[in-house]
Design a protein around this motif. Structure first.
Motif, PDB file in Angstrom:
ATOM      1  N   LYS A 167      61.703   0.449  16.777  1.00 16.34           N
ATOM      2  CA  LYS A 167      62.223   1.824  16.810  1.00 16.34           C
ATOM      3  C   LYS A 167      63.416   1.950  17.742  1.00 16.34           C
ATOM      4  O   LYS A 167      64.313   2.753  17.491  1.00 16.34           O
ATOM      5  CB  LYS A 167      61.122   2.790  17.240  1.00 16.34           C
ATOM      6  N   HIS A 168      63.420   1.175  18.812  1.00 17.67           N
ATOM      7  CA  HIS A 168      64.460   1.321  19.827  1.00 17.67           C
ATOM      8  C   HIS A 168      65.177  -0.014  20.051  1.00 17.67           C
ATOM      9  O   HIS A 168      64.544  -1.032  20.332  1.00 17.67           O
ATOM     10  CB  HIS A 168      63.863   1.804  21.151  1.00 17.67           C
ATOM     11  N   ILE A 169      66.499   0.008  19.916  1.00 19.52           N
ATOM     12  CA  ILE A 169      67.344  -1.143  20.229  1.00 19.52           C
ATOM     13  C   ILE A 169      68.540  -0.631  21.022  1.00 19.52           C
ATOM     14  O   ILE A 169      69.135   0.391  20.663  1.00 19.52           O
ATOM     15  CB  ILE A 169      67.847  -1.856  18.953  1.00 19.52           C
ATOM     16  N   ASN A 221      65.286  -4.927  23.118  1.00 15.39           N
ATOM     17  CA  ASN A 221      64.635  -4.861  21.813  1.00 15.39           C
ATOM     18  C   ASN A 221      63.252  -4.268  22.019  1.00 15.39           C
ATOM     19  O   ASN A 221      62.415  -4.849  22.717  1.00 15.39           O
ATOM     20  CB  ASN A 221      64.545  -6.256  21.201  1.00 15.39           C
ATOM     21  N   GLY A 222      63.001  -3.111  21.433  1.00 14.44           N
ATOM     22  CA  GLY A 222      61.749  -2.418  21.652  1.00 14.44           C
ATOM     23  C   GLY A 222      60.573  -3.052  20.927  1.00 14.44           C
ATOM     24  O   GLY A 222      60.709  -4.006  20.160  1.00 14.44           O
ATOM     25  N   ASP A 270      55.654  -7.396  21.791  1.00 12.49           N
ATOM     26  CA  ASP A 270      56.119  -6.649  22.955  1.00 12.49           C
ATOM     27  C   ASP A 270      57.643  -6.510  22.968  1.00 12.49           C
ATOM     28  O   ASP A 270      58.377  -7.317  22.388  1.00 12.49           O
ATOM     29  CB  ASP A 270      55.673  -7.349  24.237  1.00 12.49           C
ATOM     30  N   SER A 271      58.104  -5.487  23.653  1.00 14.22           N
ATOM     31  CA  SER A 271      59.539  -5.306  23.868  1.00 14.22           C
ATOM     32  C   SER A 271      60.052  -6.373  24.835  1.00 14.22           C
ATOM     33  O   SER A 271      59.282  -7.009  25.563  1.00 14.22           O
ATOM     34  CB  SER A 271      59.817  -3.917  24.434  1.00 14.22           C
ATOM     35  N   ASN A 291      64.393 -14.654  32.382  1.00 16.30           N
ATOM     36  CA  ASN A 291      63.379 -15.594  31.909  1.00 16.30           C
ATOM     37  C   ASN A 291      62.270 -14.880  31.128  1.00 16.30           C
ATOM     38  O   ASN A 291      61.080 -15.134  31.329  1.00 16.30           O
ATOM     39  CB  ASN A 291      62.785 -16.384  33.078  1.00 16.30           C
ATOM     40  N   GLU A 292      62.681 -14.008  30.233  1.00 20.10           N
ATOM     41  CA  GLU A 292      61.719 -13.261  29.423  1.00 20.10           C
ATOM     42  C   GLU A 292      60.949 -14.203  28.497  1.00 20.10           C
ATOM     43  O   GLU A 292      61.521 -15.090  27.854  1.00 20.10           O
ATOM     44  CB  GLU A 292      62.446 -12.221  28.574  1.00 20.10           C
ATOM     45  N   ASP A 293      59.640 -13.979  28.412  1.00 19.79           N
ATOM     46  CA  ASP A 293      58.770 -14.709  27.490  1.00 19.79           C
ATOM     47  C   ASP A 293      58.460 -13.755  26.337  1.00 19.79           C
ATOM     48  O   ASP A 293      57.696 -12.807  26.497  1.00 19.79           O
ATOM     49  CB  ASP A 293      57.494 -15.144  28.212  1.00 19.79           C
ATOM     50  N   TYR A 294      59.054 -13.994  25.181  1.00 17.97           N
ATOM     51  CA  TYR A 294      58.953 -13.012  24.097  1.00 17.97           C
ATOM     52  C   TYR A 294      58.878 -13.705  22.746  1.00 17.97           C
ATOM     53  O   TYR A 294      59.185 -14.899  22.609  1.00 17.97           O
ATOM     54  CB  TYR A 294      60.156 -12.067  24.120  1.00 17.97           C
ATOM     55  N   GLN A 295      58.455 -12.952  21.740  1.00 15.36           N
ATOM     56  CA  GLN A 295      58.416 -13.416  20.367  1.00 15.36           C
ATOM     57  C   GLN A 295      59.161 -12.424  19.484  1.00 15.36           C
ATOM     58  O   GLN A 295      58.965 -11.216  19.612  1.00 15.36           O
ATOM     59  CB  GLN A 295      56.978 -13.559  19.860  1.00 15.36           C
ATOM     60  N   GLU A 296      59.997 -12.954  18.603  1.00 12.80           N
ATOM     61  CA  GLU A 296      60.662 -12.114  17.604  1.00 12.80           C
ATOM     62  C   GLU A 296      59.921 -12.147  16.276  1.00 12.80           C
ATOM     63  O   GLU A 296      60.058 -11.238  15.456  1.00 12.80           O
ATOM     64  CB  GLU A 296      62.099 -12.572  17.400  1.00 12.80           C
TER      65      GLU A 296
END
Length: 650
Positions: free
Chosen positions: A546-548, A573-574, A595-596, A623-628
């Motif tokens: 919803k939010h970028i 990236n939300g 997660d954002s 060093n964000e740990d994230y998944q797209e």
């Protein structure tokens, strides 16, 4: 006479949410009197190039200068800053990369490279952004909203147009080399010669990285999955006589990617799978100008071939997929003026094209199989400017499709109005677009799927309206745009085939952009997008946050009387949802929330001698740990450094 709109550079749209916008406004108040945003010609918003102030559609332009200042090496990374675009990559660099414009599906975005349609007929008519490096790119234009009346199928969400560089006058040679985290090495060589009658330019780039695990390391996957890419481009232009120009462009991308396997319930785990891809694109065109420049005629032929072999851990090919497209086209543009009536300038365009798509697949299940389809498109566009303030356009296209599915009529209208007294520009567009069934959906065959030749094209109708406002003597430019899209006849799998869903996906949202140059050597660009997309039963569409938002600041300065540059970018990236589908246990399919995350990147460069520049950058500094995409990892903090040397022009 509305200096900003007569002189502006269309905002290479970036990010703006509350605090970002406050920073920009505060800096603009301090602006000196010399800064101006410069004009820009946009190629993709119409059948013919036109100034940005005349465009009713929403469009973003990203220049080669911006790519270099940010040191972007993968094109999809810079698209994260474009309003309305969501980017999803299944792991590290080189992995499958999708973009979605204004909530449309990834295969509802048309991608062009130097006028060549590169969507892969053998891959859902979608373009995989994984292998597009920035080698030799002059500009990227992103046109948002339904564009089938101009470009035909695949343009429900919009169009991404990548344009490569033309050479400078004389002879030039440049080379660049860098190294960095994950054992990454990247080298590039550019050569070019330009004159009034003949130009030629070529680029070769080699990118190698040991990468990270495609399957997320936090799930216990530690094996590194490497990627290498060799990209070559060649561009030639000849003017044998003053009013005739002949062009030829070619591109080849040879890449290899290590990947991981899927396992029941667990989803993605370490494995020894890999793939080998070869992409070849080419175009030849000729443009003849007659009637003292009033009449242009163009012919073109373009070709694309995108082949991928998928290999198991033993190195044996398990599946081959190859898509081809050959397009022939003719376009006629006629320009005339009626100074006695509204001081009007007119452009009338007619175009016709023949498009043939082919899909080749080979697997242990079905053996070799080749299918193809041929479509014809006829389109016309009329543009008019009235009193130097009102700009209108209308386009209509008829597609004579293969007998397998219905012929289609698509349309588009745009309007832009300049209100001099308040330095305001109003812009709006509307249109109907289609996405033809893909060759796999029509003819595909796997152990669990059989194509459906009775499918109908997907249909989209969308409109947008916005206002662009200049403040502080054109030092601050703000834009807000509302968009509303409806997509019908979506094609989805059902049982062991594909069907058109009797439902409508509804997508609406807002795009905010801001740009300012408070001082001659400082620039800020910001954007924020809100997207609310739902299917017919009200469920949020997956992989559409919803939010970028993003914020980019650039500072150019001198060190010991030599130029230097700093560029800071923030990308937010939300939260978004994703579907976890397990081919072993379909009942285990479920929806999860991702997660954002916020990415912070910093790039610095210094030209220590004429034509010699040293540079370095840091990516994902938090060093964000994230998944797209669920189950797939992303690179952590990383650093890169390199040297760029240019010789000429001579």
């Amino acid at each position: 006479m509305f200096d900003y709109l007569k002189k502006k550079k269309p905002i290479p749209v970036r990010l703006a949410s509350g605090s970002f916008l406050a920073i920009i406004i505060a800096m603009s108040v301090l602006a000196d009197d010399t800064t101006q945003l410069m004009p820009e010609i946009v190629v993709s918003a119409s059948r013919t190039p036109l100034p940005s102030m005349e465009i009713g559609s929403a469009v973003t332009v990203i220049t080669a200068d911006e790519l270099e200042k940010r040191q972007v090496r993968i094109v999809s990374d810079v698209l994260r800053d474009v309003p309305g675009i969501a980017v999803n990559r299944t792991g590290p660099v080189g992995s499958q990369t999708q973009i979605r414009i204004r909530g449309a599906e990834a295969n509802q975005t048309l991608v062009l490279i130097d006028g060549i349609e590169v969507n892969n007929p053998a891959s859902g008519s979608e373009f995989n952004f994984a292998n597009i490096l920035n080698a030799g790119i002059a500009r990227i234009e992103v046109l948002r909203g339904p564009q089938s009346a101009i470009y035909g199928s695949d343009a429900i969400g919009g169009v991404v147009n990548i344009i490569t560089k033309d050479p400078e006058p004389g002879f030039t040679l440049s080379t660049r080399g860098e190294f960095g985290s994950f054992s990454t090495k990247d080298g590039q060589v550019d050569m070019g010669y330009g004159s009034d009658k003949f130009t030629i330019s070529g680029t070769v780039e080699r990118y190698i990285t040991h990468g990270i695990s495609v399957a997320d390391e936090k799930n216990g996957n530690t094996e590194k999955d490497g990627y290498d890419n060799t990209t070559g481009r060649l561009k030639i232009s000849v003017k044998p006589i003053e009013n005739l120009e002949i062009k030829a462009v070619g591109m080849i991308v040879d890449s290899d990617l290590d990947s991981d396997a899927s396992a029941a319930v667990v989803n993605t785990i370490d494995g020894e799978d890999s793939s080998q891809s070869l992409q070849r694109y080419g175009l030849t065109s000729a443009k003849l100008t007659l009637a003292d420049g009033a009449w242009d005629q163009q012919v073109k032929m373009s070709y694309m071939d995108d082949k991928t072999n998928y290999l198991n851990g033993a190195g044996a090919t398990t599946y081959t997929s190859e898509g081809k497209r050959i397009t022939y086209g003719y376009q006629s543009d006629y320009y005339f003026s009626t100074p006695g009536f509204a001081n009007a300038d007119h452009t009338a365009t007619f175009a016709v094209e023949r498009d043939e798509e082919e899909q080749y697949t080979n697997s242990g299940f079905s053996g070799p199989n080749t299918v193809n389809i041929v479509n014809y498109g006829y389109s016309t566009e009329y543009r008019v400017s009235l009193w130097e303030n009102l700009f209108l356009s209308g386009a209509l296209r008829y597609d004579d499709n293969d007998d397998l599915f219905d012929n289609q009529i698509t349309y588009r209208g745009t309007a832009a109005y300049l209100f001099d007294e308040t330095a305001t520009r109003f812009h709006s567009s509307f249109g109907r677009a289609v996405k033809n069934p893909t060759l796999f959906e029509l003819f595909g065959s796997t152990p669990g799927f059989t194509g459906n030749p009775n499918l109908k094209p997907e249909e989209g109708f969308g409109w947008d309206a916005g206002v662009e406002q200049a403040f502080l003597e054109d030092k601050l430019i703000l834009d807000v745009t509302y968009f509303n899209n409806r997509i019908e006849n979506l094609i989805q799998g059902s049982g062991n085939t594909a069907v058109n869903l009797a439902s409508t996906s509804r997508i609406q949202g807002m795009e905010f952009t801001a740009s300012t140059e408070p001082f001659e050597n400082i620039r800020f660009d910001a954007s924020y997008t809100y997207t609310n997309g739902k299917d017919a039963i009200g469920t949020a569409l997956v992989r559409r946050p919803k939010h970028i938002a993003s914020l980019i600041g650039n500072y150019s300065f001198d060190v010991m009387e030599r130029p230097a540059n700093l560029n800071l970018s923030l990308q937010y990236n939300g939260k978004q949802s994703d579907i976890v589908y397990d081919s072993y246990f379909p009942v285990a399919t479920r929806t999860v929330d991702l997660d954002s995350y916020t990415l912070v990147n910093l790039a610095a460069s210094y030209e220590f001698a004429e034509g010699a520049e040293v540079y370095m950058r840091g990516e994902n500094l938090l060093n964000e740990d994230y998944q797209e995409v669920y189950g797939y990892g992303s690179p952590g903090i990383s650093f890169f450094a390199g040297l760029h040397i240019k010789f000429g022009p001579f």
